[in-house]
Write a protein that holds these residues in place. Structure first.
Motif, PDB file in Angstrom:
ATOM      1  N   MET A   1      -6.875  57.895  27.188  1.00 16.26           N
ATOM      2  CA  MET A   1      -7.623  57.513  25.410  1.00 16.26           C
ATOM      3  C   MET A   1      -6.507  57.010  24.681  1.00 16.26           C
ATOM      4  N   GLU A   2      -6.656  56.359  23.518  1.00 18.17           N
ATOM      5  CA  GLU A   2      -5.441  55.719  22.716  1.00 18.17           C
ATOM      6  C   GLU A   2      -5.045  56.782  21.758  1.00 18.17           C
ATOM      7  N   PRO A   3      -4.239  57.036  21.591  1.00 20.67           N
ATOM      8  CA  PRO A   3      -3.655  58.456  20.378  1.00 20.67           C
ATOM      9  C   PRO A   3      -4.272  57.971  18.978  1.00 20.67           C
ATOM     10  N   THR A   4      -4.442  58.553  18.168  1.00 19.74           N
ATOM     11  CA  THR A   4      -5.269  58.432  16.983  1.00 19.74           C
ATOM     12  C   THR A   4      -4.169  58.592  16.157  1.00 19.74           C
ATOM     13  N   GLN A   5      -3.726  57.764  15.314  1.00 21.55           N
ATOM     14  CA  GLN A   5      -2.968  57.375  14.011  1.00 21.55           C
ATOM     15  C   GLN A   5      -3.062  58.420  12.767  1.00 21.55           C
ATOM     16  N   ASN A   6      -1.966  59.724  13.163  1.00 19.86           N
ATOM     17  CA  ASN A   6      -2.078  60.693  11.688  1.00 19.86           C
ATOM     18  C   ASN A   6      -0.919  60.834  11.444  1.00 19.86           C
ATOM     19  N   VAL A   7      -0.147  59.779  11.185  1.00 18.12           N
ATOM     20  CA  VAL A   7       1.221  59.910  10.844  1.00 18.12           C
ATOM     21  C   VAL A   7       0.237  58.789   8.864  1.00 18.12           C
ATOM     22  N   THR A   8       0.889  60.048   8.212  1.00 18.33           N
ATOM     23  CA  THR A   8       0.749  59.651   6.564  1.00 18.33           C
ATOM     24  C   THR A   8       1.919  59.537   6.034  1.00 18.33           C
ATOM     25  N   GLU A   9       2.939  60.137   6.718  1.00 18.53           N
ATOM     26  CA  GLU A   9       4.205  59.673   6.086  1.00 18.53           C
ATOM     27  C   GLU A   9       5.619  60.282   6.796  1.00 18.53           C
ATOM     28  N   PHE A  10       7.267  59.146   6.980  1.00 15.85           N
ATOM     29  CA  PHE A  10       8.301  59.553   7.256  1.00 15.85           C
ATOM     30  C   PHE A  10       8.753  60.088   6.871  1.00 15.85           C
ATOM     31  N   ILE A  11       9.530  60.796   7.273  1.00 16.31           N
ATOM     32  CA  ILE A  11      10.903  61.257   7.040  1.00 16.31           C
ATOM     33  C   ILE A  11      12.229  61.183   7.171  1.00 16.31           C
ATOM     34  N   LEU A  12      12.988  60.422   6.868  1.00 14.31           N
ATOM     35  CA  LEU A  12      14.185  59.655   7.194  1.00 14.31           C
ATOM     36  C   LEU A  12      15.719  61.096   7.233  1.00 14.31           C
ATOM     37  N   LEU A  13      15.638  60.965   8.146  1.00  9.41           N
ATOM     38  CA  LEU A  13      17.476  61.437   8.396  1.00  9.41           C
ATOM     39  C   LEU A  13      18.008  61.288   7.384  1.00  9.41           C
ATOM     40  N   GLY A  14      18.122  60.544   6.917  1.00  9.40           N
ATOM     41  CA  GLY A  14      19.801  59.364   6.441  1.00  9.40           C
ATOM     42  C   GLY A  14      21.092  58.895   6.832  1.00  9.40           C
ATOM     43  N   LEU A  15      21.180  59.093   6.347  1.00 13.06           N
ATOM     44  CA  LEU A  15      23.056  58.219   5.938  1.00 13.06           C
ATOM     45  C   LEU A  15      24.201  59.088   6.272  1.00 13.06           C
ATOM     46  N   CYS A  16      23.751  60.068   5.238  1.00 13.82           N
ATOM     47  CA  CYS A  16      25.003  60.969   5.582  1.00 13.82           C
ATOM     48  C   CYS A  16      24.645  62.723   5.166  1.00 13.82           C
ATOM     49  N   HIS A  17      24.800  63.639   6.936  1.00  9.33           N
ATOM     50  CA  HIS A  17      24.328  64.988   6.729  1.00  9.33           C
ATOM     51  C   HIS A  17      25.010  65.828   6.438  1.00  9.33           C
ATOM     52  N   ASN A  18      26.276  65.626   5.999  1.00 11.24           N
ATOM     53  CA  ASN A  18      27.729  66.568   5.160  1.00 11.24           C
ATOM     54  C   ASN A  18      27.236  66.668   4.036  1.00 11.24           C
ATOM     55  N   GLU A  19      26.624  68.089   2.788  1.00 13.34           N
ATOM     56  CA  GLU A  19      26.292  68.518   1.901  1.00 13.34           C
ATOM     57  C   GLU A  19      27.324  67.619   0.362  1.00 13.34           C
ATOM     58  N   MET A  20      28.922  68.287   1.295  1.00 14.70           N
ATOM     59  CA  MET A  20      30.237  68.055   0.954  1.00 14.70           C
ATOM     60  C   MET A  20      29.938  66.637   0.577  1.00 14.70           C
ATOM     61  N   LEU A  21      29.827  66.072   1.026  1.00 17.86           N
ATOM     62  CA  LEU A  21      30.033  63.898   1.446  1.00 17.86           C
ATOM     63  C   LEU A  21      29.325  63.816   0.754  1.00 17.86           C
ATOM     64  N   GLN A  22      27.818  64.435   0.187  1.00 17.33           N
ATOM     65  CA  GLN A  22      26.803  63.502  -0.660  1.00 17.33           C
ATOM     66  C   GLN A  22      27.497  62.723  -1.670  1.00 17.33           C
ATOM     67  N   PRO A  23      27.610  64.072  -3.103  1.00 16.82           N
ATOM     68  CA  PRO A  23      27.874  63.455  -3.679  1.00 16.82           C
ATOM     69  C   PRO A  23      29.127  62.144  -3.438  1.00 16.82           C
ATOM     70  N   LYS A  88      13.519  63.418   2.540  1.00 18.22           N
ATOM     71  CA  LYS A  88      13.549  62.664   2.682  1.00 18.22           C
ATOM     72  C   LYS A  88      12.497  61.855   2.934  1.00 18.22           C
ATOM     73  N   THR A  89      11.166  61.625   1.742  1.00 14.12           N
ATOM     74  CA  THR A  89      10.339  61.008   2.419  1.00 14.12           C
ATOM     75  C   THR A  89       9.997  59.265   2.249  1.00 14.12           C
ATOM     76  N   ILE A  90       9.134  59.071   2.729  1.00 11.14           N
ATOM     77  CA  ILE A  90       7.849  57.681   2.340  1.00 11.14           C
ATOM     78  C   ILE A  90       7.027  57.550   2.825  1.00 11.14           C
ATOM     79  N   SER A  91       5.807  57.158   1.769  1.00  8.33           N
ATOM     80  CA  SER A  91       4.826  56.975   2.958  1.00  8.33           C
ATOM     81  C   SER A  91       4.045  56.243   4.116  1.00  8.33           C
TER      82      SER A  91
END
Length: 311
Positions: A1-23, A88-91
């Motif tokens: 059975m073909e999986p259904t399309q139920n993703v309405t948005e994606f979460i981007l993990l981004g470029l920098c995960h270090n909170e101190m470096l983000q600014p 960080k979301t994007i539709s």
């Protein structure tokens, strides 16, 4: 059975995960983006308003600057805004739209750089026929063909992704929507689609790169018979073009001429051709081109004098 399309948005993990470096990253990329927009805008305004920059080379350069400005604007603003957003979301639709526009401007730039190499080949190898070959109509048609080629490539690339089912997870390990990270999230076997991505993106990059290298080799060989002054001027122009080609095509070939896998280096490589290269292009073309620098000085003098008169 073909999986259904139920993703309405994606979460981007981004470029920098270090909170101190983000600014720090925020300030760095804001400055890069502002410099990119202003640098490319300056070239467009200079070419448009200078009576000395009316050759086809500068006509193509102004379009390259416009594409660079748009290309950077597709990813940089979202990347900058996401530095201070925890989630960080994007539709889904926004993600597909971003994918389409990134590949549209990216592929258009590939074709424009190829067109610019053709222009240099005609100018240096067939100088007596240059004005009859590179007419205004021909130049306009070549630019239009670059836009159409970019559009067709992007439509094909987007179709390959949009027909895939996405049923979760929805976390994209990137700072924008691109082909390989999305293929990784599809709920089906993506081997065939991955091969088609290589044929579509990777082969376009490789073929154009080979064409560019061959054209510049022919140009360099033909320069042996020129006077030292003519050789110096032609080499200066071609060196700028070659630098742009290497900086732009190297990361592209690394990203797309390979199986649909993701590497830890991907994000930094992508930053290079989506954000750094659009900034370097105006710098390379202005710093190594006396005609552009002189035209900018004259434009600045004209603007300054008008400003003084108005006051």
């Amino acid at each position: 059975m073909e999986p259904t399309q139920n993703v309405t948005e994606f979460i981007l993990l981004g470029l920098c995960h270090n909170e101190m470096l983000q600014p720090v990253c925020f300030v760095f990329f804001v400055l890069l983006y502002i410099a990119t927009v202003l640098g490319n805008l300056l070239i467009i305004v200079t070419v448009k308003n200078s009576q000395y920059l009316k050759s086809p080379m500068y006509f193509f350069l102004s379009y390259l600057s416009f594409v660079d400005m748009c290309f950077s604007s597709v990813t940089a603003p979202k990347l900058i805004a996401d530095f201070f957003v925890e989630r960080k979301t994007i539709s889904f639709d926004g993600c597909i739209a971003q994918l389409f526009v990134v590949h549209f401007f990216g592929c258009t730039e590939i074709f424009l750089l190829t067109v610019m190499a053709y222009d240099r080949y005609i100018a240096i190898c067939k100088p007596l026929h240059y004005t009859t070959i590179m007419t205004g109509c021909v130049c306009g048609s070549l630019v239009m063909a670059s836009w159409v080629g970019g559009f067709l490539h992007s439509i094909a690339q987007t179709f390959l992704i949009i027909q895939l089912p996405f049923c979760g997870p929805n976390k994209i390990d990137h700072y924008f929507c691109d082909v390989h990270p999305l293929l990784k999230l599809a709920c089906t076997d993506t081997y065939l689609v991955g091969v088609m991505v290589i044929v579509n993106s990777g082969m376009i990059s490789l073929i154009c790169f080979v064409v560019l290298v061959v054209s510049y080799v022919i140009i360099l060989v033909s320069l042996r018979t020129r006077s030292s002054e003519g050789r110096r001027k032609a080499l200066s122009t071609c060196t700028s073009h070659v630098a742009v080609v290497i900086i732009f095509f190297g990361p592209l070939i690394f990203m797309y001429l390979r199986p649909s896998t993701t590497f830890s280096e991907d994000k930094m490589v992508t930053v290079f051709y989506t954000i750094i290269t659009p900034l370097l292009n105006p710098l390379i073309y202005t710093l190594r081109n006396e005609e552009v620098k002189n035209a900018m000085r004259k434009l600045w003098t004209l603007v300054s004098s008008k400003h003084c008169i108005s006051h």
